[in-house]
Design an enzyme around this catalytic site. Structure first.
Site, PDB file in Angstrom:
ATOM      1  CG  ASP A 191      -2.119   0.946   1.043  1.00  0.00           C
ATOM      2  OD1 ASP A 191      -3.096   0.618   0.350  1.00  0.00           O
ATOM      3  OD2 ASP A 191      -2.034   2.061   1.605  1.00  0.00           O
ATOM      4  CE1 TYR A 201      -5.476   6.665  -0.904  1.00  0.00           C
ATOM      5  CE2 TYR A 201      -5.264   7.238   1.408  1.00  0.00           C
ATOM      6  CZ  TYR A 201      -5.405   6.290   0.421  1.00  0.00           C
ATOM      7  OH  TYR A 201      -5.485   4.953   0.762  1.00  0.00           O
ATOM      8  CG  HIS A 261      -4.232  -4.185   0.037  1.00  0.00           C
ATOM      9  ND1 HIS A 261      -3.614  -3.687  -1.080  1.00  0.00           N
ATOM     10  CD2 HIS A 261      -4.221  -3.187   0.957  1.00  0.00           C
ATOM     11  CE1 HIS A 261      -3.254  -2.427  -0.865  1.00  0.00           C
ATOM     12  NE2 HIS A 261      -3.605  -2.102   0.374  1.00  0.00           N
TER      13      HIS A 261
END
Length: 437
Positions: free
Chosen positions: A223, A362, A414
């Site tokens: 990630d 982000y 993930h």
């Protein structure tokens, strides 16, 4: 007042809040801004690195329980599946356990079982766990979590990586581990200025490793940890021997015609094989149906942050939704991780009030994607079957000029280290075996 005097005064204030009578009397409104750990100066470590211990005031836990009891629930979904988000029965069951049976002190003890520290880098406190292997020839490794995870997702690989013999491995595969919290996450500082993108974080990680005396090291991540490791690989600071990632960036690894089709919404190019078209279609489905969370935090992290800071159930649903999407047992994170592990992570976000601040990475990253340059160190990749994007080796070989290791495993999603700690540890050992001196 000098900078050092200001820091000492702040530390004294934090200790008095935690251990004095004033700490018990804190108002609920003030709790999210309280430092939740004790700092003790240790001359042997030097002024740059301070020991850290997690000690959450009971008042903060009492406030959490009150908020859980007072939750105002929505009416519910109009469908029977997960297409509208977290299913009410799933979240209500988790929240009921959170309110009545979950024990944060157990999680706190698990975190405190490992040496934790703070150090200031580029004006910001960085929290990290540092575990040295008993094997002095161990390879130094900095390992980075992602979102919606935290250092909690990496705790179960500490034993297998620092003491491989006790976990079926070989002594020569041991690592010295450094596990930092990304700025804005956990106990690391929350940036008060823009610019803390993956490139800046990567440079901070190199500073951290050198400050700890590691002149050569490797980096690992999934990630955001993978993006930060990639950024380190692009910077290629002296001493970085290579990186291993269990998640790769689509924008830099798709073939050019496929990347263009993906972004324009076109069908998979005919130049792709049948298997490659499956990968393409999975990526397109994710962008169309599973990327809304990132679009919001890339453009309006502050707006969504108000709800995440005020409602533990709102925060829990926001994090639970993506964990459920990305575990190998799609939609069922309880079976992949367990309720306690889920709540350790969610409660950690709540107690540190990092739901809002963690989303800003982000926003920071959105402006930097056009600046990507090639990774200039050896790269190792493990593809887990539950990952959102599973590129074939030939795609990665073009994106990474020095791809030294590639493997596809049979289980795990993930959150590879969290879901499959033993398998993940085996992959990390194998990935870096050829880079040891």
């Amino acid at each position: 007042m000098t900078k050092q005097q200001s820091r000492e005064a702040m530390q004294l204030s934090r200790r008095s809040l935690l251990f004095g009578s004033a700490g018990v009397a804190l108002s609920a409104a003030a709790l999210p801004n309280v430092a939740l750990a004790a700092e003790v100066a240790t001359p042997a470590l030097g002024a740059d690195v301070r020991p850290f211990k997690t000690e959450v005031p009971q008042a903060a836990l009492d406030d959490l329980r009150r908020r859980l009891i007072a939750t105002r629930w929505p009416e519910g979904q109009t469908v029977a599946d997960r297409s509208q988000g977290v299913q009410p029965e799933k979240l209500r069951a988790l929240v009921d356990y959170w309110q009545t049976a979950y024990d944060w002190r157990r999680a706190e003890a698990k975190l405190n079982a490992y040496p934790q520290f703070l150090t200031e880098i580029d004006g910001l406190d960085i929290h990290f766990i540092h575990i040295r292997s008993t094997n002095e020839r161990a390879l130094p490794l900095i390992m980075t979590h992602g979102w919606p995870g935290s250092v909690f997702e990496l705790l179960d690989v500490i034993g297998p990586l620092t003491d491989p013999v006790a976990h079926g491995g070989k002594a020569e595969d041991a690592f010295h581990l450094v596990i930092p919290s990304i700025p804005g996450f956990g106990f690391s500082g929350k940036p008060t200025e823009k610019g803390w993108d993956p490139q800046r974080i990567a440079a901070a990680w190199d500073t951290l490793m050198k400050r700890l005396g590691y002149l050569s090291y490797v980096s690992q991540g999934g990630d955001w940890g993978a993006i930060i490791s990639d950024a380190l690989g692009r910077q290629a600071p002296e001493g970085l021997l290579g990186i291993h990632v269990n998640r790769v960036e689509r924008a830099t690894t798709f073939p050019p015609d496929a990347a263009k089709a993906l972004m324009s919404g076109d069908a998979a190019p005919e130049t792709l094989s049948v298997d490659e078209k499956v990968i393409f279609n999975e990526a397109r489905d994710f962008l169309n149906n599973g990327f809304g969370y990132a679009a919001i935090m890339s453009t309006r992290p502050e707006t969504v942050g108000y709800g995440l800071a005020d409602s533990p159930v709102g925060l829990g649903a926001w994090l639970y939704d993506k964990i459920a999407d990305w575990v190998f047992t799609r939609g069922d994170p309880e079976s992949a991780l367990g309720r306690d592990a889920l709540l350790d992570n969610i409660t950690f976000y709540w107690l540190t009030n990092t739901g809002p601040s963690s989303g800003k990475i982000y926003w920071e990253n959105a402006a930097g994607m056009a600046k990507l340059s090639p990774v200039r160190v050896p790269v190792a990749v493990t593809v887990f079957p539950g990952e959102v994007y599973k590129p074939p080796k030939k795609w990665l070989a073009k994106a990474y000029p020095d791809l030294v290791y590639y493997n596809q495993v049979e289980k795990g999603g993930h959150f590879a280290a969290w879901e499959e700690p033993e398998l993940f540890s085996q992959e990390v050992r194998a990935a870096f075996r050829g880079l040891r001196s």
